[in-house]
Design a protein around this motif. Structure first.
Motif, PDB file in Angstrom:
ATOM      1  N   ILE A 686       0.842  -1.202   0.000  1.00  8.43           N
ATOM      2  CA  ILE A 686       0.000   0.000   0.000  1.00  8.43           C
ATOM      3  C   ILE A 686       0.873   1.247   0.000  1.00  8.43           C
ATOM      4  CG2 ILE A 686      -1.691   1.294   1.360  1.00  8.43           C
ATOM      5  CD1 ILE A 686      -2.856  -1.372   2.226  1.00  8.43           C
ATOM      6  N   TRP A 687       1.973   1.215   0.731  1.00  8.84           N
ATOM      7  CA  TRP A 687       2.897   2.352   0.743  1.00  8.84           C
ATOM      8  C   TRP A 687       3.430   2.606  -0.673  1.00  8.84           C
ATOM      9  CZ3 TRP A 687       6.293   3.191   5.615  1.00  8.84           C
ATOM     10  CH2 TRP A 687       6.910   4.450   5.559  1.00  8.84           C
ATOM     11  N   TRP A 688       3.743   1.519  -1.379  1.00 15.11           N
ATOM     12  CA  TRP A 688       4.260   1.635  -2.732  1.00 15.11           C
ATOM     13  C   TRP A 688       3.193   2.151  -3.702  1.00 15.11           C
ATOM     14  CZ3 TRP A 688       3.279  -2.188  -6.830  1.00 15.11           C
ATOM     15  CH2 TRP A 688       3.953  -1.865  -8.016  1.00 15.11           C
ATOM     16  N   ARG A 689       1.965   1.652  -3.552  1.00 14.42           N
ATOM     17  CA  ARG A 689       0.906   2.027  -4.488  1.00 14.42           C
ATOM     18  C   ARG A 689       0.281   3.373  -4.148  1.00 14.42           C
ATOM     19  NH1 ARG A 689      -0.187   1.612  -8.678  1.00 14.42           N
ATOM     20  NH2 ARG A 689      -2.302   0.828  -8.842  1.00 14.42           N
ATOM     21  N   PHE A 690       0.312   3.761  -2.868  1.00 17.58           N
ATOM     22  CA  PHE A 690      -0.310   5.020  -2.453  1.00 17.58           C
ATOM     23  C   PHE A 690       0.751   5.893  -1.776  1.00 17.58           C
ATOM     24  CE2 PHE A 690      -3.562   1.769  -2.699  1.00 17.58           C
ATOM     25  CZ  PHE A 690      -4.547   2.387  -3.442  1.00 17.58           C
ATOM     26  N   GLU A 691       0.511   6.283  -0.508  1.00 14.62           N
ATOM     27  CA  GLU A 691       1.496   7.026   0.269  1.00 14.62           C
ATOM     28  C   GLU A 691       1.473   6.501   1.691  1.00 14.62           C
ATOM     29  OE1 GLU A 691       1.937  11.274  -0.192  1.00 14.62           O
ATOM     30  OE2 GLU A 691       0.655  11.266  -1.957  1.00 14.62           O
TER      31      GLU A 691
END
Length: 847
Positions: A686-691
């Motif tokens: 999720i960190w990679w895909r979002f922030e």
């Protein structure tokens, strides 16, 4: 929206091939035999929990293997030093190595030089020579030699175990290597593994030893002799005889062995025959020792000690020892298969009766059909005829999943059936997302072609993100799970991958074809209306201000999670034998629970725990692992069975699990590690895909969801076992899946609505995805509800918590994840707004 004919042909071919592999599962054996040779005819393989049978996990006794290797090394070292004229005062062997005390310490340099060739074999270092503090020489095995010896022993044991199983005629056994030191044996149709345990656990090292002078009572045996126990002669009195340590003849010279009967006494015996070299050696021994007794020794126990009355030159003999017919059969099978290079310990044993397997299949079919009907009915209520297209894709998904399982030769287990049923609810998630997106585009004024194109295009990234999170949890479950739980992971992974094909590709082609036939794609004014049969949500977009309740939502969730932690501490979880170790017997009985507890508690097996499951007609009996080896566990299981059937003669023994402490510790560690790694993997993705605020919000919510589910286990007393870990990991994937959809809309709205405050933007995103979130939660809930009701005790630890967890995950996406994002996201919002202003003016939007 056009698809090339070649691509359509490829899709059609994939579907036809998949369904052809699934077809044999719907046919009887005679119908399968009548299929043409070019069609697949093998149905999916049923696991032991469905077909009935036994599974044993054997572990090579590495300590015994090393000790035996060191004994041989010490014997060879003594002979090498003797040939070099160097005397040894004594040699002792322990787990650390062999200790050689020289008769003359001054000869130590010469001894080291003489032993140097012994330390290398085939150009490899096999042993290490060092000096200890007393001046003695210390021989130890090198690490590479230990690993090589263990690998060779496991490989040899694998073949011997296969041979032993073949000797007793079990149909379609499975014998496979597991890891570096274990063998898993699956035996369909074998419900009583006691005989198999004896067959596989015996080293079967046979030796013919001459008897030595018997020491006086209490005296130590002379050097070079062993004091071994004698098999019970019938009077119950223990006997021990001294034999020469070195066997006169090893059992590896046997050419054949078979059970028979002594013509004089009628007792069961084992007749054996040596090979040519063994026959010559046996003739020499019996010729030179007429009138003297010799001992037939098996695995350190004297079977018999007859007197040699005349030379035996025919190379054949007989072993007697007050055997039963079954014992004689097992011993002859052991001798024919050969001796194991090292002892095998049974560290895990599970058996399932055929009735329980049949009941599980029926329960799975009923629950699956009911779940399928509920999901299909719900989709029609939501989308009318367009819902029927989603149902067609769902039916295709189930067929292709079965076909993939058959083609891969995978095993279908009861948790695997649960995975297929859960997949029914999750597979329509993509269809719900696409249809809701098309509705939204239609409300914005787009025509049919534009709405269909935008609906699929904008939903695709969200579908991929949500399915990747589920796949992460599933892959970790496969990595750290074992047995039937791995079967669940396989079916879930296949279902997820296949659903992305059926829900996106197939549905898109069918919808495009229908609209094209209607002429809607060629019209600039035609609209694609997807109206519900029963309206469950108000028309248009809702405008609920969810963030007004953010403090109340987080407070309630925190209180429930704290209460769950308290329940985890006291009364705690009801750990199954998977994690505690011990013996568990599942019995179908109508006996009074108090009577069972009193009678079984008096058997001397330690603390006995009873638990009623299902409709009250099934009782789980748990006792701690018994002191001693495999024989002690077998005896305890037989004692429990006899006691239960003594109380209720009509009681049926449905399942028996015996798990060692080492295995239970490994399973517990693997379960905790899988849950932790799943959480970390979700956060990274999720960190990679979002922030980072999105990732922190998802993980914080995930922790709260998991703690509530653990509290549910503690409150209800449902077994916490490997299936429960499967439920937790599935819920982790499902929970993040639900949040990813909301996050994806928030990310989109960050660019479309720069002038909204973060609170307004979050409320807008939740309202826009509210229908999808409620509908997919409802489909997953409806799919799992029949399994929770009718699935039985075998899947209770999965289905019931899943029903609870789906409700928790649906509410936490709105009332927990979104408020946490609001608290953390203002700095992110300010940076994003500055970046958007630097990119240029806000793009115009329609609708």
């Amino acid at each position: 929206m056009r698809t090339s004919r070649w691509l359509i042909l490829s899709y059609t071919l994939i579907i036809l091939v998949g369904l052809s592999f699934a077809l044999p599962n719907l046919l009887t054996p005679s119908q399968r035999a009548a299929l043409p040779d070019w069609l697949p005819s093998r149905p999916v393989t049923l696991g032991l929990d469905l077909s009935g049978g036994s599974q044993l996990v054997l572990e090579v006794d590495a300590a015994a293997l090393v000790h035996e290797t060191l004994q041989s090394l010490a014997t060879e070292a003594r002979a090498t030093l003797g040939d070099a004229g160097i005397g040894t005062a004594s040699i002792s062997v322990d787990d650390d190595g062999a200790l050689l005390h020289l008769a003359d310490p001054a000869q130590r340099p010469a001894a080291e030089a003489a032993l140097a060739p012994l330390l290398r074999a085939g150009g490899k270092v096999t042993a290490v020579l060092a000096r200890d503090g007393t001046g003695a020489l210390h021989l130890t095995l090198s690490d590479s030699a230990r690993a090589e010896r263990l690998n060779a022993a496991l490989t040899q044991s694998l073949e011997i175990v296969r041979t032993r199983i073949d000797q007793i005629g079990v149909a379609e056994p499975s014998v496979q290597r597991v890891g570096n030191d274990r063998i898993m044996v699956q035996l369909p149709g074998v419900q009583d593994p006691a005989r198999i345990r004896t067959l596989l656990g015996s080293t079967a090292k046979l030796g013919f030893h001459m008897l030595a002078d018997q020491p006086a009572a209490g005296a130590r045996p002379a050097p070079g002799t062993l004091l071994l126990p004698m098999q019970d002669g019938g009077d119950g009195a223990p006997r021990r005889l001294a034999v020469q340590a070195r066997p006169a003849l090893d059992g590896d010279r046997l050419a054949d062995a078979h059970a028979g009967f002594d013509p004089r006494s009628g007792e069961p015996v084992v007749n054996f025959r040596f090979d040519e070299a063994g026959a010559r050696r046996f003739a020499e021994i019996t010729t030179q020792n007429v009138g003297r007794p010799f001992a037939i020794v098996l695995d350190g126990r004297i079977l018999s000690a007859p007197v040699i009355r005349e030379p035996i030159t025919g190379g054949a003999g007989q072993i007697s020892g007050r055997f039963s017919v079954a014992e004689a059969g097992v011993l002859s099978a052991l001798l024919r298969a050969g001796a194991l290079p090292a002892p095998l310990k049974v560290i895990e044993e599970r058996s399932v009766g055929p009735d329980l397997g049949g009941d599980a299949i029926r329960a799975g079919i009923v629950a699956g059909l009911a779940g399928f009907a509920l999901v299909c009915g719900f989709m029609v209520a939501l989308y009318r005829g367009w819902g029927m297209i989603a149902n067609l894709a769902l039916l295709l998904n189930v067929g292709l999943t079965l076909g993939a399982l058959s083609a891969l030769g995978a095993t279908l287990t009861l948790p695997g059936i649960a995975g297929i049923i859960l997949g029914l609810g999750l597979a329509v998630d993509a269809n719900v997302l696409i249809n809701e997106r098309i509705r939204e585009e239609t409300r914005r004024g787009r025509n049919a072609r534009a709405a269909l194109d935008a609906g699929f295009r904008r939903a695709y990234a969200t579908i991929v993100d949500s399915n990747v999170t589920s796949l992460i949890a599933t892959l970790l479950l496969f990595q750290f799970g074992s047995g039937p739980v791995r079967g669940f992971a396989v079916t879930m992974a296949l279902g997820i991958l296949i659903s992305m094909f059926t829900a996106v590709t197939v549905v898109r082609i069918v919808m495009t074809w229908i609209l094209d036939r209607r002429g809607a794609l060629r019209s600039s004014t035609a609209r694609l209306e997807i109206e519900p049969l029963i309206r469950l949500m108000p028309p248009g977009e809702t405008r609920i201000r969810f963030m007004r309740a953010r403090f109340a939502g987080i407070a309630v969730s925190a209180v429930l999670s704290l209460a769950s932690i308290g329940l985890f501490i006291s009364p705690g979880l009801n750990y199954g034998v998977d994690f505690k170790g011990g013996i568990q017997v599942e019995t179908s009985t109508q006996a009074d629970l108090g009577l069972l507890r009193d009678r079984l508690g008096g058997l001397g097996l330690g603390e006995v725990a009873l638990q009623q499951t299902g409709d009250g007609g099934t009782v789980l009996v748990r006792v701690e692992r018994q002191p001693g080896g495999d024989a002690a566990q077998t005896a305890a299981v037989e004692t429990l069975k006899a006691a239960i059937q003594g109380i209720d003669p009509a009681a049926g023994i449905e399942r028996v699990d015996v798990v060692g402490a080492k295995v239970s510790g490994e399973l517990a560690t693997a379960g905790v590690l899988a849950v932790v790694l799943a959480g970390l993997a979700m956060m990274i993705y999720i960190w990679w895909r979002f922030e980072w605020p999105f990732a922190v919000g998802a993980i914080a919510t995930l922790v709260l969801d998991v703690t509530k589910t653990v509290g549910f286990f503690a409150l209800t007393g449902i077994d916490f076992n490997l299936t429960a870990i499967a439920a937790l990991l599935t819920l982790i994937g499902y929970s993040v899946n639900d949040k990813v959809v909301v996050y994806d809309r928030m990310r989109e709205n960050l660019r479309l609505h720069r002038n909204l405050s973060l609170r307004e933007m979050i409320d807008l995103s939740i309202n826009q995805t509210l229908g999808r979130s409620l509908y997919t939660s409802a489909t997953a809930f409806l799919a799992m509800l029949p399994l929770a009701i009718w699935g039985g005790s075998a899947v209770e630890s999965f289905a019931v918590p899943m029903v609870f967890g789906i409700l928790v995950a649906a509410s936490s996406s709105v009332f927990i994840a979104a408020p946490i994002l609001l608290f953390l996201g203002e700095p992110m919002r300010r940076r994003s707004r500055s970046a958007m202003m630097a990119d240029g003016p806000e793009p115009a939007t329609t609708g």
